[in-house]
Design a protein around this motif. Structure first.
Motif, PDB file in Angstrom:
ATOM      1  N   CYS A 191     -10.105  10.735  -1.201  1.00 53.53           N
ATOM      2  CA  CYS A 191      -9.580  10.348  -2.515  1.00 53.53           C
ATOM      3  C   CYS A 191      -8.198   9.713  -2.392  1.00 53.53           C
ATOM      4  CB  CYS A 191      -9.521  11.566  -3.434  1.00 53.53           C
ATOM      5  SG  CYS A 191     -11.125  12.107  -4.051  1.00 53.53           S
ATOM      6  N   CYS A 192      -7.367  10.238  -1.503  1.00 52.79           N
ATOM      7  CA  CYS A 192      -6.027   9.667  -1.320  1.00 52.79           C
ATOM      8  C   CYS A 192      -6.102   8.250  -0.769  1.00 52.79           C
ATOM      9  CB  CYS A 192      -5.204  10.551  -0.387  1.00 52.79           C
ATOM     10  SG  CYS A 192      -4.705  12.134  -1.100  1.00 52.79           S
ATOM     11  N   ASP A 193      -7.013   8.017   0.175  1.00 53.83           N
ATOM     12  CA  ASP A 193      -7.175   6.676   0.744  1.00 53.83           C
ATOM     13  C   ASP A 193      -7.673   5.677  -0.288  1.00 53.83           C
ATOM     14  OD1 ASP A 193      -6.313   7.443   3.222  1.00 53.83           O
ATOM     15  OD2 ASP A 193      -8.314   7.729   4.069  1.00 53.83           O
ATOM     16  N   GLU A 194      -8.504   6.142  -1.213  1.00 51.36           N
ATOM     17  CA  GLU A 194      -9.099   5.247  -2.206  1.00 51.36           C
ATOM     18  C   GLU A 194      -8.370   5.256  -3.539  1.00 51.36           C
ATOM     19  OE1 GLU A 194     -13.174   6.399  -2.495  1.00 51.36           O
ATOM     20  OE2 GLU A 194     -13.646   5.891  -0.403  1.00 51.36           O
ATOM     21  N   GLY A 195      -7.319   6.074  -3.668  1.00 51.13           N
ATOM     22  CA  GLY A 195      -6.543   6.123  -4.908  1.00 51.13           C
ATOM     23  C   GLY A 195      -7.290   6.745  -6.069  1.00 51.13           C
ATOM     24  N   ILE A 196      -8.192   7.689  -5.776  1.00 47.11           N
ATOM     25  CA  ILE A 196      -9.013   8.336  -6.800  1.00 47.11           C
ATOM     26  C   ILE A 196      -8.375   9.663  -7.211  1.00 47.11           C
ATOM     27  CG2 ILE A 196     -11.276   9.376  -7.254  1.00 47.11           C
ATOM     28  CD1 ILE A 196     -12.459   7.398  -5.254  1.00 47.11           C
ATOM     29  N   ASN A 197      -8.483   9.992  -8.494  1.00 48.26           N
ATOM     30  CA  ASN A 197      -7.961  11.256  -9.000  1.00 48.26           C
ATOM     31  C   ASN A 197      -8.837  12.406  -8.513  1.00 48.26           C
ATOM     32  OD1 ASN A 197      -6.957  13.437 -10.408  1.00 48.26           O
ATOM     33  ND2 ASN A 197      -6.870  12.400 -12.378  1.00 48.26           N
ATOM     34  N   PHE A 198      -8.354  13.153  -7.553  1.00 48.13           N
ATOM     35  CA  PHE A 198      -9.112  14.247  -6.941  1.00 48.13           C
ATOM     36  C   PHE A 198      -9.431  15.335  -7.961  1.00 48.13           C
ATOM     37  CE2 PHE A 198      -9.140  18.297  -4.500  1.00 48.13           C
ATOM     38  CZ  PHE A 198     -10.242  18.047  -3.690  1.00 48.13           C
ATOM     39  N   LEU A 199      -8.538  15.560  -8.930  1.00 54.90           N
ATOM     40  CA  LEU A 199      -8.746  16.610  -9.913  1.00 54.90           C
ATOM     41  C   LEU A 199      -9.981  16.352 -10.770  1.00 54.90           C
ATOM     42  CD1 LEU A 199      -5.713  17.139  -9.128  1.00 54.90           C
ATOM     43  CD2 LEU A 199      -5.421  17.933 -11.482  1.00 54.90           C
ATOM     44  N   GLN A 200     -10.205  15.091 -11.102  1.00 52.44           N
ATOM     45  CA  GLN A 200     -11.357  14.749 -11.924  1.00 52.44           C
ATOM     46  C   GLN A 200     -12.645  14.684 -11.117  1.00 52.44           C
ATOM     47  OE1 GLN A 200     -10.339  11.091 -13.909  1.00 52.44           O
ATOM     48  NE2 GLN A 200      -8.943  12.088 -15.361  1.00 52.44           N
ATOM     49  N   ARG A 201     -12.574  14.205  -9.898  1.00 53.80           N
ATOM     50  CA  ARG A 201     -13.774  14.014  -9.096  1.00 53.80           C
ATOM     51  C   ARG A 201     -14.303  15.338  -8.534  1.00 53.80           C
ATOM     52  NH1 ARG A 201     -15.765   9.624  -6.113  1.00 53.80           N
ATOM     53  NH2 ARG A 201     -14.864   8.367  -7.804  1.00 53.80           N
ATOM     54  N   ASP A 215      10.560   7.944   0.480  1.00 56.50           N
ATOM     55  CA  ASP A 215      10.205   7.726   1.889  1.00 56.50           C
ATOM     56  C   ASP A 215      10.287   6.219   2.113  1.00 56.50           C
ATOM     57  OD1 ASP A 215       9.251   7.706   4.438  1.00 56.50           O
ATOM     58  OD2 ASP A 215       7.543   9.000   4.058  1.00 56.50           O
ATOM     59  N   ILE A 216      11.495   5.745   2.396  1.00 54.03           N
ATOM     60  CA  ILE A 216      11.780   4.311   2.420  1.00 54.03           C
ATOM     61  C   ILE A 216      10.940   3.582   3.474  1.00 54.03           C
ATOM     62  CG2 ILE A 216      13.588   2.576   2.656  1.00 54.03           C
ATOM     63  CD1 ILE A 216      13.939   4.367   0.234  1.00 54.03           C
ATOM     64  N   CYS A 217      10.810   4.159   4.646  1.00 53.37           N
ATOM     65  CA  CYS A 217      10.113   3.468   5.739  1.00 53.37           C
ATOM     66  C   CYS A 217       8.601   3.665   5.706  1.00 53.37           C
ATOM     67  CB  CYS A 217      10.659   3.945   7.088  1.00 53.37           C
ATOM     68  SG  CYS A 217      12.399   3.535   7.349  1.00 53.37           S
ATOM     69  N   GLY A 218       8.127   4.678   5.004  1.00 54.69           N
ATOM     70  CA  GLY A 218       6.686   4.918   4.961  1.00 54.69           C
ATOM     71  C   GLY A 218       6.208   5.290   3.573  1.00 54.69           C
ATOM     72  N   PRO A 219       6.367   4.403   2.589  1.00 57.88           N
ATOM     73  CA  PRO A 219       5.941   4.732   1.220  1.00 57.88           C
ATOM     74  C   PRO A 219       4.418   4.753   1.101  1.00 57.88           C
ATOM     75  CG  PRO A 219       6.658   2.446   1.343  1.00 57.88           C
ATOM     76  CD  PRO A 219       6.935   3.042   2.696  1.00 57.88           C
ATOM     77  N   SER A 220       3.855   5.902   0.766  1.00 58.61           N
ATOM     78  CA  SER A 220       2.404   6.028   0.688  1.00 58.61           C
ATOM     79  C   SER A 220       1.893   6.345  -0.714  1.00 58.61           C
ATOM     80  CB  SER A 220       1.925   7.113   1.665  1.00 58.61           C
ATOM     81  OG  SER A 220       2.573   8.342   1.401  1.00 58.61           O
ATOM     82  N   LEU A 221       2.774   6.736  -1.622  1.00 56.66           N
ATOM     83  CA  LEU A 221       2.319   7.157  -2.948  1.00 56.66           C
ATOM     84  C   LEU A 221       1.646   6.051  -3.755  1.00 56.66           C
ATOM     85  CD1 LEU A 221       5.020   9.707  -4.121  1.00 56.66           C
ATOM     86  CD2 LEU A 221       2.710  10.129  -3.307  1.00 56.66           C
ATOM     87  N   PRO A 222       2.053   4.767  -3.628  1.00 56.61           N
ATOM     88  CA  PRO A 222       1.302   3.734  -4.362  1.00 56.61           C
ATOM     89  C   PRO A 222      -0.184   3.728  -4.018  1.00 56.61           C
ATOM     90  CG  PRO A 222       3.406   2.847  -3.640  1.00 56.61           C
ATOM     91  CD  PRO A 222       3.266   4.203  -3.007  1.00 56.61           C
ATOM     92  N   ILE A 223      -0.534   3.930  -2.752  1.00 54.86           N
ATOM     93  CA  ILE A 223      -1.942   3.971  -2.351  1.00 54.86           C
ATOM     94  C   ILE A 223      -2.595   5.267  -2.828  1.00 54.86           C
ATOM     95  CG2 ILE A 223      -3.489   4.129  -0.366  1.00 54.86           C
ATOM     96  CD1 ILE A 223      -1.690   2.216   1.127  1.00 54.86           C
ATOM     97  N   VAL A 224      -1.889   6.383  -2.687  1.00 56.14           N
ATOM     98  CA  VAL A 224      -2.447   7.675  -3.086  1.00 56.14           C
ATOM     99  C   VAL A 224      -2.796   7.687  -4.576  1.00 56.14           C
ATOM    100  CG1 VAL A 224      -1.940  10.140  -3.333  1.00 56.14           C
ATOM    101  CG2 VAL A 224      -1.291   8.935  -1.238  1.00 56.14           C
ATOM    102  N   PHE A 225      -1.951   7.050  -5.388  1.00 56.70           N
ATOM    103  CA  PHE A 225      -2.199   7.011  -6.830  1.00 56.70           C
ATOM    104  C   PHE A 225      -3.068   5.824  -7.253  1.00 56.70           C
ATOM    105  CE2 PHE A 225       1.611   9.785  -7.084  1.00 56.70           C
ATOM    106  CZ  PHE A 225       1.094  10.768  -7.916  1.00 56.70           C
ATOM    107  N   GLY A 226      -3.431   4.962  -6.295  1.00 55.59           N
ATOM    108  CA  GLY A 226      -4.300   3.837  -6.604  1.00 55.59           C
ATOM    109  C   GLY A 226      -3.635   2.718  -7.377  1.00 55.59           C
ATOM    110  N   VAL A 227      -2.313   2.547  -7.199  1.00 53.00           N
ATOM    111  CA  VAL A 227      -1.588   1.505  -7.936  1.00 53.00           C
ATOM    112  C   VAL A 227      -0.828   0.590  -6.970  1.00 53.00           C
ATOM    113  CG1 VAL A 227      -1.357   2.791 -10.099  1.00 53.00           C
ATOM    114  CG2 VAL A 227       0.315   3.158  -8.264  1.00 53.00           C
TER     115      VAL A 227
END
Length: 318
Positions: free
Chosen positions: A279-289, A95-107
């Motif tokens: 969790c996505c906004d804060e980059g937290i692992n939802f599976l663990q929390r 998603d070149i114009c709207g990359p969101s995965l770095p935030i979702v993964f907290g990196v």
């Protein structure tokens, strides 16, 4: 050959009268007329070699924006990585114009390093890595204002130059909504490889299903195998009283009915959990929390269905 010039121009196969209107004003008319664009793209052999160690390549598609493709991509990747530590999972954000995965993964503060073997993806876990154009921006608020050829060149660079390691069990590709440049490039490039398929994500309401039907038609026309359809945000389960509510009404039967009508597998439904958005906004692992969330149970069920479809000799092409 100019890497920014597409290998196929629709005008070259049209009638003489139609070709004039299709090609008029195109800046690539001269090089197209020379026949150079009909030659095989040398980058395809490089791409084929680079992705030869990837066992399964899965595109996450949807004709509609806002249905939760990136969220589903992150959950799918985390479940696959957590269920087996020996299983390596890579996530590619195109998603070149709207990359969101770095935030979702907290990196989001990480940077990509380049070596003799190519770009090194950013590791979220020891067996989970991510590559995104978001890592290449000087400022996360910078707008990416690119035309189609530059987007295509970026996607080609991601596919040919990212070093995912010796083996990668799953490469999950998060795509933007629609059926445009990025999707055409991915379909064209991945056709030179093996074991590539797609999952289509939608929400239950008809306004989303209308666009998703177009995405399924796109997949049929470009020969992209479909593993199945996922209905995201199917219902809302109150975390306190556990009462279920339909936020998006299924006036036409939702994704399950659409899948039946279009003869594609229905992989399952994912309920809406407000904790997931946080969790996505804060980059937290939802599976663990929130390991006991109904959303987690639904995703794990969908993952089992996906793996069952991948075991088929040929993924379903409708």
């Amino acid at each position: 050959m100019d890497p920014n010039v597409p290998n196929h121009c629709p005008g070259t196969n049209s009638s003489s009268a139609g070709q004039v209107s299709a090609c008029q004003g195109c800046p690539n008319q001269k090089i197209c007329a020379s026949g150079l664009t009909q030659a095989p793209d040398p980058a395809l052999e490089v791409l084929k070699h680079r992705l030869s160690s990837v066992k399964h390549k899965i595109l996450i598609l949807s004709g509609k924006g806002g249905v939760g493709k990136s969220t589903f991509t992150s959950l799918l990747a985390r479940v696959l990585a957590c269920e087996n530590e020996q299983q390596n999972v890579g996530v590619l954000d195109v998603d070149i114009c709207g990359p969101s995965l770095p935030i979702v993964f907290g990196v989001q503060d990480e940077k990509v390093h380049q070596s003799g073997s190519g770009w090194s993806p950013v590791f979220v876990e020891e067996n989970l890595s991510v590559m995104s154009v978001g890592f290449l921006l000087d400022d996360r608020d910078d707008a990416v204002i690119w035309r189609g050829p530059k987007k295509n060149a970026m996607i080609k660079q991601f596919l040919t130059e990212v070093d995912w390691g010796e083996t990668l069990d799953y490469l999950i590709v998060d795509t933007p909504p629609g059926t445009s440049d990025e999707h055409l490039s991915l379909a064209q490039f991945l056709k030179s490889t093996e074991n590539f398929s797609a999952i289509v994500v939608t929400t239950p309401q008809e306004v989303a299903l209308l666009d998703v039907r177009k995405e399924l038609d796109f997949a049929k026309k470009v020969g992209l195998p479909i593993l199945g359809v996922v209905e995201n945000m199917s219902v809302f389960v109150c975390p306190k009283c556990k009462v279920t509510s339909e936020i998006f009404p299924k006036n036409t039967g939702g994704a399950a009915q659409m899948s039946l009508e279009m003869n594609v597998p229905f992989l399952g439904s994912v309920p809406l959990d407000p904790s997931l958005g946080k969790c996505c906004d804060e980059g937290i692992n939802f599976l663990q929390r929130y390991s006991k969330s109904p959303t987690i149970m639904a995703i794990k069920h969908i993952v089992e269905n996906v793996k069952r479809s991948l075991k088929q000799v040929e993924p379903m092409v409708f």
